[in-house]
Design a protein around this motif. Structure first.
Motif, PDB file in Angstrom:
ATOM      1  N   GLU A  46       0.812  -1.213   0.000  1.00 34.65           N
ATOM      2  CA  GLU A  46       0.000   0.000   0.000  1.00 34.65           C
ATOM      3  C   GLU A  46       0.851   1.271   0.000  1.00 34.65           C
ATOM      4  OE1 GLU A  46      -3.243   0.333  -0.282  1.00 34.65           O
ATOM      5  OE2 GLU A  46      -3.728  -1.801  -0.276  1.00 34.65           O
ATOM      6  N   ASP A 267      -5.719   2.018   8.836  1.00 34.43           N
ATOM      7  CA  ASP A 267      -6.436   2.196   7.561  1.00 34.43           C
ATOM      8  C   ASP A 267      -6.078   1.084   6.573  1.00 34.43           C
ATOM      9  OD1 ASP A 267      -7.731   4.456   8.431  1.00 34.43           O
ATOM     10  OD2 ASP A 267      -6.361   5.867   7.449  1.00 34.43           O
ATOM     11  N   ILE A 268      -4.796   0.725   6.531  1.00 33.47           N
ATOM     12  CA  ILE A 268      -4.339  -0.333   5.627  1.00 33.47           C
ATOM     13  C   ILE A 268      -4.927  -1.678   6.044  1.00 33.47           C
ATOM     14  CG2 ILE A 268      -2.306  -1.676   4.909  1.00 33.47           C
ATOM     15  CD1 ILE A 268      -0.730   1.003   4.989  1.00 33.47           C
ATOM     16  N   LYS A 271      -8.627  -1.883   5.189  1.00 36.94           N
ATOM     17  CA  LYS A 271      -8.815  -2.061   3.749  1.00 36.94           C
ATOM     18  C   LYS A 271      -8.569  -3.505   3.313  1.00 36.94           C
ATOM     19  CE  LYS A 271      -7.018  -0.513  -0.746  1.00 36.94           C
ATOM     20  NZ  LYS A 271      -6.057   0.401  -1.430  1.00 36.94           N
ATOM     21  N   ASN A 272      -7.648  -4.186   3.990  1.00 35.39           N
ATOM     22  CA  ASN A 272      -7.185  -5.488   3.498  1.00 35.39           C
ATOM     23  C   ASN A 272      -7.552  -6.688   4.359  1.00 35.39           C
ATOM     24  OD1 ASN A 272      -5.224  -4.893   1.061  1.00 35.39           O
ATOM     25  ND2 ASN A 272      -4.817  -3.314   2.591  1.00 35.39           N
ATOM     26  N   LYS A 276     -13.172  -4.373  10.232  1.00 31.65           N
ATOM     27  CA  LYS A 276     -13.373  -3.039   9.661  1.00 31.65           C
ATOM     28  C   LYS A 276     -13.581  -1.956  10.726  1.00 31.65           C
ATOM     29  CE  LYS A 276     -13.251  -4.959   5.597  1.00 31.65           C
ATOM     30  NZ  LYS A 276     -12.020  -4.808   4.759  1.00 31.65           N
TER      31      LYS A 276
END
Length: 345
Positions: A46, A267-268, A271-272, A276
């Motif tokens: 990322e 955040d990374i 996203k992955n 959440k």
């Protein structure tokens, strides 16, 4: 067709072929579990660290690290990860040419993201007070010959007990929470996020406020033999990975994801991975990871000694036979010493 047009067409076709070959050569397939343990690889991707090294990474999800061994052996997978379990040593004994090349996650004081949980009702009733009270309990670990079983052995030794004093059952980590809640087990060696969920749900508590097995190497990065043969590319991958691990370390503070880079790391991960909830990531205990990439060979040797004593590994093999720290050393030589990021006021 004129000679000029013919030569131009040949050159164009050659350039396309060459570009395709270069792209194929620089594409690295990496096995992941789609959990926070993949932070180093996810951050490197990322943040563009792999791209900086001229590498295109293809992430391949696996249900378990054990399933990565076969494709690593054939070279279908370049980089894998998982625990340094008995299965890893047995694979090497079967002439599977793979190597542990870097730390992916370990237990340290304050960062015990893998630990022993005891059912809360057993603590409240006084049935469990010290490690000696594990005697007679049913305790879950992830799998036979897994690092979690060796960790249980360390907890038992603190109570003057052996594996013969408990009833060991084997359950995948995701099943531990339900088994504890339904009182099918009394305790378990488990990891995050199950630990936080069990504690917040008043289902279980940590057996000890301190790390039971500090230094245990819970997760490692593994290279295939095919990938290691291209030392330049394998080293460039490691440079990107260690840059990411250092970014991850800058997210750690006080046993939580609370450091200067924590918001970006969370955040990374959101996203992955399947989790959440940013707030939940800030409540869990993250894993420790060596900013210089090297693994804890003393802890690995202790685990291997246990595996051999239990008969899970019977061949003539030592930790040095499966570890190659030269890629991490080369990356650190290029990057220089780790300098922790200081939060600005």
């Amino acid at each position: 067709m004129s000679l000029f047009k013919f030569l131009s067409a040949v050159c164009f076709a050659f350039s396309l072929t060459t570009a395709s070959q270069v792209q194929a050569q620089n594409t690295v397939t990496v096995g992941i579990a789609n959990t926070s343990a993949d932070a180093g690889v996810l951050i490197a991707k990322e943040n563009g660290y792999f791209k900086d090294e001229g590498i295109d990474v293809k992430l391949v999800p696996f249900a378990s690290a054990a399933l990565m061994i076969a494709p690593l052996a054939t070279g279908e997978l370049d980089v894998g990860s998982g625990t340094a379990s008995a299965g890893l040593y047995n694979a090497v004994l079967r002439s599977v040419k793979i190597k542990v090349v870097a730390d992916k996650g370990s237990v340290q004081e304050g960062y015990d993201y893998s630990t022993l949980l005891i059912r809360k009702d057993l603590v409240d009733s006084g049935r469990y007070k010290t490690f000696a009270d594990l005697k007679g309990m049913t305790v879950a670990v992830a799998a036979k010959g897994a690092g979690s079983e060796s960790a249980l052995n360390e907890a038992l030794k603190k109570g003057g007990l052996t594996m013969h004093d408990v009833n060991v059952v084997y359950l995948g980590f995701p099943d531990h929470l339900v088994a504890l809640e339904n009182k099918k087990i009394d305790a378990s060696i488990t990891d995050e996020p199950t630990i936080t969920r069990a504690i917040e749900g008043a289902i279980a508590v940590k057996a000890s406020p301190k790390a039971i097995y500090p230094g245990q190497q819970n997760a490692v990065v593994v290279y295939s033999d095919k990938f290691m043969k291209d030392r330049d590319q394998a080293t460039r991958f490691m440079i990107a990975y260690i840059r990411a691990v250092r970014f991850y370390n800058d997210a750690l503070s006080g046993g939580r994801l609370a450091g200067p880079t924590s918001s970006k790391v969370i955040d990374i991960l959101i996203k992955n991975t399947k989790i959440k909830d940013a707030g939940f990531y800030r409540r869990i205990t993250p894993a420790a990871t060596n900013p210089n990439g090297s693994v804890n060979e003393v802890a690995l040797a202790n685990d291997l000694k246990y595996f051999k004593a239990r008969g899970y590994v019977s061949g003539n093999i030592e930790v040095s036979d499966v570890v190659d720290d030269s890629f991490a050393a080369a990356a650190v030589a290029k990057l220089g010493p780790y300098k922790p990021l200081v939060a600005s006021n």
